[in-house]
Motif scaffolding. Structure first.
Motif, PDB file in Angstrom:
ATOM      1  N   ASP A  86       0.807  -1.213   0.000  1.00  8.74           N
ATOM      2  CA  ASP A  86       0.000   0.000   0.000  1.00  8.74           C
ATOM      3  C   ASP A  86       0.846   1.272   0.000  1.00  8.74           C
ATOM      4  OD1 ASP A  86      -2.290  -1.505  -0.017  1.00  8.74           O
ATOM      5  OD2 ASP A  86      -2.610  -1.391   2.160  1.00  8.74           O
ATOM      6  N   ASN A  87       2.034   1.223   0.589  1.00  3.97           N
ATOM      7  CA  ASN A  87       2.855   2.424   0.722  1.00  3.97           C
ATOM      8  C   ASN A  87       4.208   2.341   0.015  1.00  3.97           C
ATOM      9  OD1 ASN A  87       1.391   2.108   3.738  1.00  3.97           O
ATOM     10  ND2 ASN A  87       1.219   4.119   2.776  1.00  3.97           N
ATOM     11  N   LEU A  88       4.785   1.159  -0.050  1.00  4.02           N
ATOM     12  CA  LEU A  88       6.158   1.018  -0.536  1.00  4.02           C
ATOM     13  C   LEU A  88       6.211   0.252  -1.848  1.00  4.02           C
ATOM     14  CD1 LEU A  88       9.191   1.470   0.158  1.00  4.02           C
ATOM     15  CD2 LEU A  88       9.137  -0.799   1.245  1.00  4.02           C
ATOM     16  N   THR A  89       6.994   0.774  -2.782  1.00  9.63           N
ATOM     17  CA  THR A  89       7.246   0.103  -4.053  1.00  9.63           C
ATOM     18  C   THR A  89       8.747   0.104  -4.307  1.00  9.63           C
ATOM     19  OG1 THR A  89       5.138   0.834  -4.985  1.00  9.63           O
ATOM     20  CG2 THR A  89       6.818   0.098  -6.533  1.00  9.63           C
ATOM     21  N   ALA A  90       9.282  -1.048  -4.707  1.00  7.13           N
ATOM     22  CA  ALA A  90      10.695  -1.150  -5.056  1.00  7.13           C
ATOM     23  C   ALA A  90      10.812  -1.990  -6.317  1.00  7.13           C
ATOM     24  CB  ALA A  90      11.501  -1.786  -3.920  1.00  7.13           C
ATOM     25  N   GLY A  91      11.705  -1.612  -7.199  1.00  5.94           N
ATOM     26  CA  GLY A  91      11.792  -2.345  -8.446  1.00  5.94           C
ATOM     27  C   GLY A  91      13.096  -2.167  -9.172  1.00  5.94           C
ATOM     28  N   ALA A  92      13.168  -2.772 -10.350  1.00  5.89           N
ATOM     29  CA  ALA A  92      14.345  -2.729 -11.208  1.00  5.89           C
ATOM     30  C   ALA A  92      13.994  -2.002 -12.498  1.00  5.89           C
ATOM     31  CB  ALA A  92      14.832  -4.145 -11.514  1.00  5.89           C
ATOM     32  N   LEU A  93      15.000  -1.407 -13.124  1.00  5.29           N
ATOM     33  CA  LEU A  93      14.731  -0.697 -14.353  1.00  5.29           C
ATOM     34  C   LEU A  93      15.909  -0.759 -15.317  1.00  5.29           C
ATOM     35  CD1 LEU A  93      14.911   3.177 -13.833  1.00  5.29           C
ATOM     36  CD2 LEU A  93      15.766   1.551 -12.159  1.00  5.29           C
ATOM     37  N   LEU A  94      15.586  -0.668 -16.576  1.00  5.43           N
ATOM     38  CA  LEU A  94      16.553  -0.570 -17.668  1.00  5.43           C
ATOM     39  C   LEU A  94      16.201   0.690 -18.443  1.00  5.43           C
ATOM     40  CD1 LEU A  94      18.759  -1.661 -19.607  1.00  5.43           C
ATOM     41  CD2 LEU A  94      16.941  -2.934 -20.764  1.00  5.43           C
ATOM     42  N   GLY A 140      -0.290   9.190   2.214  1.00  4.37           N
ATOM     43  CA  GLY A 140      -1.299  10.170   1.853  1.00  4.37           C
ATOM     44  C   GLY A 140      -1.014  10.728   0.471  1.00  4.37           C
ATOM     45  N   ASN A 141      -0.930  12.046   0.370  1.00  2.45           N
ATOM     46  CA  ASN A 141      -0.666  12.705  -0.910  1.00  2.45           C
ATOM     47  C   ASN A 141       0.820  12.925  -1.179  1.00  2.45           C
ATOM     48  OD1 ASN A 141      -3.401  12.885  -1.444  1.00  2.45           O
ATOM     49  ND2 ASN A 141      -3.600  14.938  -0.574  1.00  2.45           N
ATOM     50  N   ILE A 142       1.659  12.482  -0.270  1.00  2.00           N
ATOM     51  CA  ILE A 142       3.105  12.701  -0.395  1.00  2.00           C
ATOM     52  C   ILE A 142       3.774  11.435  -0.914  1.00  2.00           C
ATOM     53  CG2 ILE A 142       5.226  13.336   0.797  1.00  2.00           C
ATOM     54  CD1 ILE A 142       3.214  15.572   0.722  1.00  2.00           C
ATOM     55  N   GLN A 143       4.692  11.604  -1.866  1.00  2.00           N
ATOM     56  CA  GLN A 143       5.462  10.479  -2.391  1.00  2.00           C
ATOM     57  C   GLN A 143       6.942  10.853  -2.438  1.00  2.00           C
ATOM     58  OE1 GLN A 143       5.428   9.372  -6.703  1.00  2.00           O
ATOM     59  NE2 GLN A 143       4.688   7.393  -5.973  1.00  2.00           N
ATOM     60  N   SER A 166       7.269  14.534  -3.880  1.00  2.00           N
ATOM     61  CA  SER A 166       6.194  15.217  -4.597  1.00  2.00           C
ATOM     62  C   SER A 166       4.900  15.185  -3.800  1.00  2.00           C
ATOM     63  CB  SER A 166       5.970  14.583  -5.981  1.00  2.00           C
ATOM     64  OG  SER A 166       5.535  13.244  -5.852  1.00  2.00           O
ATOM     65  N   TYR A 167       4.109  16.220  -4.020  1.00  2.44           N
ATOM     66  CA  TYR A 167       2.768  16.291  -3.452  1.00  2.44           C
ATOM     67  C   TYR A 167       1.787  16.101  -4.594  1.00  2.44           C
ATOM     68  CZ  TYR A 167      -1.441  18.038  -1.178  1.00  2.44           C
ATOM     69  OH  TYR A 167      -2.719  18.156  -0.668  1.00  2.44           O
ATOM     70  N   ASN A 168       0.902  15.117  -4.469  1.00  2.23           N
ATOM     71  CA  ASN A 168      -0.061  14.802  -5.515  1.00  2.23           C
ATOM     72  C   ASN A 168      -1.467  15.105  -5.010  1.00  2.23           C
ATOM     73  OD1 ASN A 168       2.011  13.357  -7.229  1.00  2.23           O
ATOM     74  ND2 ASN A 168       2.057  12.097  -5.373  1.00  2.23           N
ATOM     75  N   ALA A 169      -2.220  15.818  -5.804  1.00  2.85           N
ATOM     76  CA  ALA A 169      -3.566  16.213  -5.371  1.00  2.85           C
ATOM     77  C   ALA A 169      -4.549  16.097  -6.526  1.00  2.85           C
ATOM     78  CB  ALA A 169      -3.552  17.640  -4.845  1.00  2.85           C
ATOM     79  N   THR A 170      -5.782  15.743  -6.192  1.00  4.27           N
ATOM     80  CA  THR A 170      -6.861  15.697  -7.167  1.00  4.27           C
ATOM     81  C   THR A 170      -7.574  17.039  -7.180  1.00  4.27           C
ATOM     82  OG1 THR A 170      -7.178  13.321  -6.797  1.00  4.27           O
ATOM     83  CG2 THR A 170      -8.976  14.514  -7.851  1.00  4.27           C
ATOM     84  N   VAL A 171      -7.671  17.643  -8.353  1.00  3.71           N
ATOM     85  CA  VAL A 171      -8.302  18.955  -8.492  1.00  3.71           C
ATOM     86  C   VAL A 171      -9.213  18.924  -9.731  1.00  3.71           C
ATOM     87  CG1 VAL A 171      -6.374  20.162  -7.400  1.00  3.71           C
ATOM     88  CG2 VAL A 171      -6.409  19.846  -9.893  1.00  3.71           C
ATOM     89  N   VAL A 179      -5.238  15.453 -11.919  1.00  2.00           N
ATOM     90  CA  VAL A 179      -4.201  15.221 -10.914  1.00  2.00           C
ATOM     91  C   VAL A 179      -3.054  16.188 -11.162  1.00  2.00           C
ATOM     92  CG1 VAL A 179      -2.548  13.590  -9.947  1.00  2.00           C
ATOM     93  CG2 VAL A 179      -4.786  12.786 -10.719  1.00  2.00           C
ATOM     94  N   ILE A 180      -2.670  16.929 -10.113  1.00  2.00           N
ATOM     95  CA  ILE A 180      -1.484  17.774 -10.193  1.00  2.00           C
ATOM     96  C   ILE A 180      -0.427  17.215  -9.253  1.00  2.00           C
ATOM     97  CG2 ILE A 180      -2.741  19.852 -10.855  1.00  2.00           C
ATOM     98  CD1 ILE A 180      -2.430  20.800  -7.933  1.00  2.00           C
ATOM     99  N   SER A 181       0.818  17.419  -9.618  1.00  2.00           N
ATOM    100  CA  SER A 181       1.936  16.919  -8.824  1.00  2.00           C
ATOM    101  C   SER A 181       3.057  17.948  -8.856  1.00  2.00           C
ATOM    102  CB  SER A 181       2.427  15.579  -9.380  1.00  2.00           C
ATOM    103  OG  SER A 181       3.559  15.119  -8.676  1.00  2.00           O
ATOM    104  N   PHE A 182       3.669  18.224  -7.697  1.00  2.00           N
ATOM    105  CA  PHE A 182       4.795  19.153  -7.671  1.00  2.00           C
ATOM    106  C   PHE A 182       5.666  18.865  -6.453  1.00  2.00           C
ATOM    107  CE2 PHE A 182       1.227  21.130  -5.500  1.00  2.00           C
ATOM    108  CZ  PHE A 182       1.785  21.606  -4.330  1.00  2.00           C
TER     109      PHE A 182
END
Length: 276
Positions: A86-94, A140-143, A166-171, A179-182
């Motif tokens: 629900d809160n944590l995501t970890a992964g690999a990328l190329l 919450g809205n913080i990532q 980032s702060y994510n909010a529905t507007v 959705v805005i994010s900053f």
């Protein structure tokens, strides 16, 4: 080393595809949920990292979200969420760094004019495949997020990374639930990566007229990024974004930046996404 392509792809091309996938898919490959996103737009960005010239580029992309864990993008590479709750995501990328041309006017997606001799003589930096990992924590809205990658084939073999909050909010925008994010962000690298892009050797100095310089690693930039995701209908969305970054440390003091560029880097653009 983030170019305008990887910045914009991360901020506003992969994210909308993930939003659609997460709304519909319950688990990785559950029901083989696959979502394609075709994107097109324009971006105004420095002609190279550290440039004082701003140019306009076309920004095409195709991305695929498979389930709620796997994303594939022409511009931003491949990412897979190895762990997800629900809160944590970890992964690999190329990922893929698009390098740098010492004649920025040769860029294939360039739509505007750019100074032809700005860094002529430094030589081209080849494209680089990068492998790494990421971790994201949401409350919450913080990532908060951290990504670290290493060049394995091509122009550099160094380590580069990004950290941000980032702060994510529905507007409501234009009558649509959007959705805005900053939030703030920073990039860092080791000596090898910083040297590849910001060193100036004796031979390069003679060819370009830029003073010799030896760059060390550390924090490369800090800034503020923002984006807005506005759905047009069930499948189509408009995404706007802007980023301000200040080059710092040895990178900001590089003779390339001081003599031919600028410490302040501004990127902004608009993209239309069609997800199906």
């Amino acid at each position: 080393m983030k170019t305008f392509t990887s910045i914009t792809a991360t901020m506003l091309v992969i994210l909308p595809a993930s939003v659609f996938a997460q709304d519909e898919a319950e688990d990785t490959f559950a029901g083989h949920d696959i979502f394609f996103t075709v994107s097109g737009g324009v971006v105004s960005a420095p002609s190279f990292l550290g440039s004082g010239e701003t140019s306009v580029y076309a920004l095409p992309n195709i991305s695929v979200a498979i389930g709620d864990r796997l994303n594939v993008s022409l511009l931003d590479g491949v990412s897979y969420d190895v762990y997800k709750d629900d809160n944590l995501t970890a992964g690999a990328l190329l990922t893929y760094d698009f390098g740098r041309e010492d004649t920025p006017s040769d860029h294939g997606l360039l739509l505007s004019n750019v100074a032809k001799s700005e860094i002529a003589g430094l030589g081209d930096i080849e494209e680089t495949a990068e492998i790494g990992g990421y971790i994201e924590y949401s409350y919450g809205n913080i990532q908060a997020s951290l990504s670290v990658r290493k060049g394995v084939d091509g122009g550099h073999d160094g380590v580069v990374g990004d950290v941000g909050v980032s702060y994510n909010a529905t507007v409501e925008i234009f009558g649509k639930q959007s959705v805005i994010s900053f939030g703030p962000t920073a990039t860092f690298s080791d000596d090898s990566c910083a040297s590849t892009f910001f060193d100036v050797s004796t031979a390069q100095s003679a060819a370009s007229g830029i003073s010799e310089y030896d760059a060390d690693g550390g924090f490369m930039s800090y800034g503020l990024h923002a984006s807005a995701y506005v759905p047009v209908n069930q499948n189509v969305a408009l995404v706007g974004f802007a980023a301000f970054d200040h080059l710092t440390g040895d990178v900001g003091e590089s003779s390339i930046v001081q003599e031919r560029g600028a410490e302040e880097q501004v990127t902004a653009g608009l993209v239309l996404n069609d997800t199906f």
